[in-house]
Design a protein around this motif. Structure first.
Motif, PDB file in Angstrom:
ATOM      1  N   SER A 199       0.807  -1.218   0.000  1.00 18.23           N
ATOM      2  CA  SER A 199       0.000   0.000   0.000  1.00 18.23           C
ATOM      3  C   SER A 199       0.841   1.269   0.000  1.00 18.23           C
ATOM      4  O   SER A 199       0.428   2.299  -0.528  1.00 18.23           O
ATOM      5  CB  SER A 199      -0.935   0.020   1.217  1.00 18.23           C
ATOM      6  OG  SER A 199      -0.180   0.018   2.423  1.00 18.23           O
ATOM      7  N   GLU A 200       2.050   1.198   0.581  1.00 15.06           N
ATOM      8  CA  GLU A 200       2.844   2.412   0.762  1.00 15.06           C
ATOM      9  C   GLU A 200       4.307   2.027   0.910  1.00 15.06           C
ATOM     10  O   GLU A 200       4.638   0.968   1.462  1.00 15.06           O
ATOM     11  CB  GLU A 200       2.354   3.142   2.011  1.00 15.06           C
ATOM     12  CG  GLU A 200       2.836   4.562   2.172  1.00 15.06           C
ATOM     13  CD  GLU A 200       2.191   5.252   3.363  1.00 15.06           C
ATOM     14  OE1 GLU A 200       2.510   6.434   3.591  1.00 15.06           O
ATOM     15  OE2 GLU A 200       1.398   4.597   4.063  1.00 15.06           O
ATOM     16  N   LYS A 225       4.828  -0.957   3.549  1.00 13.89           N
ATOM     17  CA  LYS A 225       3.638  -1.307   4.330  1.00 13.89           C
ATOM     18  C   LYS A 225       2.703  -2.075   3.399  1.00 13.89           C
ATOM     19  O   LYS A 225       2.363  -1.591   2.321  1.00 13.89           O
ATOM     20  CB  LYS A 225       2.938  -0.057   4.851  1.00 13.89           C
ATOM     21  CG  LYS A 225       3.773   0.804   5.786  1.00 13.89           C
ATOM     22  CD  LYS A 225       3.000   2.055   6.193  1.00 13.89           C
ATOM     23  CE  LYS A 225       3.857   2.981   7.056  1.00 13.89           C
ATOM     24  NZ  LYS A 225       3.120   4.231   7.411  1.00 13.89           N
ATOM     25  N   LYS A 227      -0.939  -3.981   2.411  1.00 10.36           N
ATOM     26  CA  LYS A 227      -2.355  -3.694   2.622  1.00 10.36           C
ATOM     27  C   LYS A 227      -2.911  -4.454   3.810  1.00 10.36           C
ATOM     28  O   LYS A 227      -3.853  -4.006   4.460  1.00 10.36           O
ATOM     29  CB  LYS A 227      -3.146  -4.035   1.354  1.00 10.36           C
ATOM     30  CG  LYS A 227      -2.795  -3.177   0.153  1.00 10.36           C
ATOM     31  CD  LYS A 227      -3.526  -3.638  -1.098  1.00 10.36           C
ATOM     32  CE  LYS A 227      -3.092  -2.829  -2.317  1.00 10.36           C
ATOM     33  NZ  LYS A 227      -3.754  -3.297  -3.563  1.00 10.36           N
ATOM     34  N   SER A 339       9.890   7.995  -4.741  1.00 10.41           N
ATOM     35  CA  SER A 339      10.223   8.212  -3.340  1.00 10.41           C
ATOM     36  C   SER A 339      11.672   8.639  -3.175  1.00 10.41           C
ATOM     37  O   SER A 339      11.989   9.524  -2.371  1.00 10.41           O
ATOM     38  CB  SER A 339       9.955   6.934  -2.531  1.00 10.41           C
ATOM     39  OG  SER A 339      10.355   7.092  -1.186  1.00 10.41           O
ATOM     40  N   TRP A 345       7.225   9.180   1.531  1.00 10.15           N
ATOM     41  CA  TRP A 345       6.478   7.961   1.349  1.00 10.15           C
ATOM     42  C   TRP A 345       5.558   8.120   0.130  1.00 10.15           C
ATOM     43  O   TRP A 345       5.027   9.209  -0.099  1.00 10.15           O
ATOM     44  CB  TRP A 345       5.633   7.638   2.570  1.00 10.15           C
ATOM     45  CG  TRP A 345       6.400   7.067   3.721  1.00 10.15           C
ATOM     46  CD1 TRP A 345       7.138   7.754   4.656  1.00 10.15           C
ATOM     47  CD2 TRP A 345       6.535   5.684   4.051  1.00 10.15           C
ATOM     48  NE1 TRP A 345       7.715   6.903   5.545  1.00 10.15           N
ATOM     49  CE2 TRP A 345       7.358   5.612   5.200  1.00 10.15           C
ATOM     50  CE3 TRP A 345       6.050   4.506   3.482  1.00 10.15           C
ATOM     51  CZ2 TRP A 345       7.699   4.396   5.807  1.00 10.15           C
ATOM     52  CZ3 TRP A 345       6.383   3.300   4.083  1.00 10.15           C
ATOM     53  CH2 TRP A 345       7.204   3.237   5.236  1.00 10.15           C
ATOM     54  N   GLN A 347       2.210   6.437  -1.859  1.00 13.23           N
ATOM     55  CA  GLN A 347       1.098   5.500  -1.796  1.00 13.23           C
ATOM     56  C   GLN A 347       0.872   4.864  -3.163  1.00 13.23           C
ATOM     57  O   GLN A 347       0.961   5.541  -4.184  1.00 13.23           O
ATOM     58  CB  GLN A 347      -0.176   6.214  -1.326  1.00 13.23           C
ATOM     59  CG  GLN A 347      -0.119   6.648   0.122  1.00 13.23           C
ATOM     60  CD  GLN A 347      -1.457   7.194   0.613  1.00 13.23           C
ATOM     61  OE1 GLN A 347      -2.301   7.617  -0.177  1.00 13.23           O
ATOM     62  NE2 GLN A 347      -1.657   7.173   1.919  1.00 13.23           N
ATOM     63  N   ASP A 349      -1.726   2.659  -5.762  1.00  4.66           N
ATOM     64  CA  ASP A 349      -3.162   2.527  -5.997  1.00  4.66           C
ATOM     65  C   ASP A 349      -3.656   1.178  -5.461  1.00  4.66           C
ATOM     66  O   ASP A 349      -2.954   0.183  -5.523  1.00  4.66           O
ATOM     67  CB  ASP A 349      -3.467   2.614  -7.498  1.00  4.66           C
ATOM     68  CG  ASP A 349      -3.133   4.008  -8.020  1.00  4.66           C
ATOM     69  OD1 ASP A 349      -3.133   4.954  -7.221  1.00  4.66           O
ATOM     70  OD2 ASP A 349      -2.866   4.124  -9.229  1.00  4.66           O
TER      71      ASP A 349
END
Length: 349
Positions: A199-200, A225, A227, A339, A345, A347, A349
């Protein structure tokens, strides 16, 4: 059953994996070998008894007998070839990385949207390897309990001579990056797929040892990170003396697994019965088929992925690894580069 005829566009080091996988299937014929360097195409054609040779992929696309093409060229040419192939009504299987930029990938997906009846897949062969399929099942079954961390360390050796051997290597314009988009991308895709998507992320990329021969990165460190709530780290370098060593470790409340180059290396589980179950299930994961690849570290997943691609054509469905799914991993790489540029950070999709 109708014979499916295909063309191989790009006759470099990955081509034998495609040719042998297609030729291993019944009622499938590799009709064309295409490469800008005619000697490469002729070499593959002679070895594999391919009847037609060309330096112009348009000849392949203009052949009404050709049902599908495998795009095995350098990254920078993928978008143009894929888009023209889809618009010529050919099914397409494209090698990694699908495209060298988000714009290229979006254009390729748009071409498929214009031709939704066609099969369009992206190569990430490790998703087809039995150990990884079984590992994903075990993760989904909860055998590790709550997974807290996933760590990937991806190492390979690429010399200055490697980057000087082809003008496209190590360039933003033609390759789109270096270690992340070319070598480590297979394992980035694997952890992204196994653990339900990232997710990130935040990344730091550097060119530490190849400054004189390329403009892109040879080393990267990434915090991710997932999901699902899992936290992870990824390190990747093509400046290692360990040539093609990739270790993934999974830490969960019920068990720990570490595996090297897609083979179980170490495991510990709280419950002995669960430990033995994992040992037994992984021991059964052996690839029965193999192709005589120029480089053994491609793994054994190409036959399975290409078989699925051909079956998808016959069955009128999309393949297991769709182009859209393959694009998610490539855009993850682009997020790493963003990044690194911004220090923020990013994100996904």
């Amino acid at each position: 059953m109708k014979t499916i005829k295909c063309g191989i566009i790009g006759c470099g080091v990955i081509a034998p994996s495609h040719i042998e996988s297609f030729q291993a299937m019944p009622e499938v014929e590799v009709k064309w070998a295409c490469d800008l360097e005619i000697e490469k195409a002729e070499k593959r054609a002679e070895k594999y008894n391919i009847p037609c040779v060309t330096t112009d992929y348009h000849e392949v696309l203009n052949d009404p007998e050709v049902d599908c093409v495998a795009v095995c060229t350098e990254h920078g040419s993928h978008a143009e070839i894929v888009i023209e192939s889809l618009d010529a009504k050919k099914h397409v299987l494209c090698e990694k990385a699908l495209g060298r930029s988000s714009k290229c990938i979006d254009q390729m997906i748009a071409a498929h949207d214009r031709n939704p009846e066609l099969v369009f897949g992206g190569i990430f062969q490790h998703r087809h390897e039995p150990l990884n399929r079984e590992l994903k099942k075990m993760i989904e079954e909860g055998l590790f309990g709550t997974i807290t961390t996933v760590n990937l360390n991806s190492c390979c050796k690429r010399t200055n001579e490697y980057y000087l051997s082809d003008a496209w290597r190590g360039t933003w314009e033609h390759e789109g990056g270096a270690v992340l988009i070319n070598q480590a991308i297979h394992y980035l895709d694997l952890v992204n797929w196994l653990f339900g998507g990232i997710s990130e992320l935040t990344a730091c990329c550097k060119n530490i040892t190849h400054q004189e021969v390329m403009e892109t990165e040879d080393t990267a460190v990434i915090a991710v990170k997932y999901k699902s709530g899992i936290l992870g780290s990824i390190t990747a370098t093509c400046s290692s003396q360990a040539n093609w060593r990739h270790v993934i470790s999974i830490s969960g409340t019920e068990g720990y697994l570490e595996y090297l180059n897609l083979d179980a290396l170490h495991m510990e589980f709280k419950d002995e019965a669960r430990h033995q179950q994992v040992v037994d299930r992984l021991a059964q994961c052996r690839i029965d088929e193999a192709v005589q690849k120029d480089k053994g570290y491609y793994g054994g997943g190409h036959p399975g992925q290409i078989r699925d691609f051909v079956e998808a054509i016959r069955e009128g469905r999309q393949p297991f690894v769709t182009a859209r799914s393959a694009a998610e991993t490539v855009k993850m790489v682009f997020a790493c580069y963003e990044s690194n540029r911004t220090g923020q950070w990013v994100q996904l999709d």
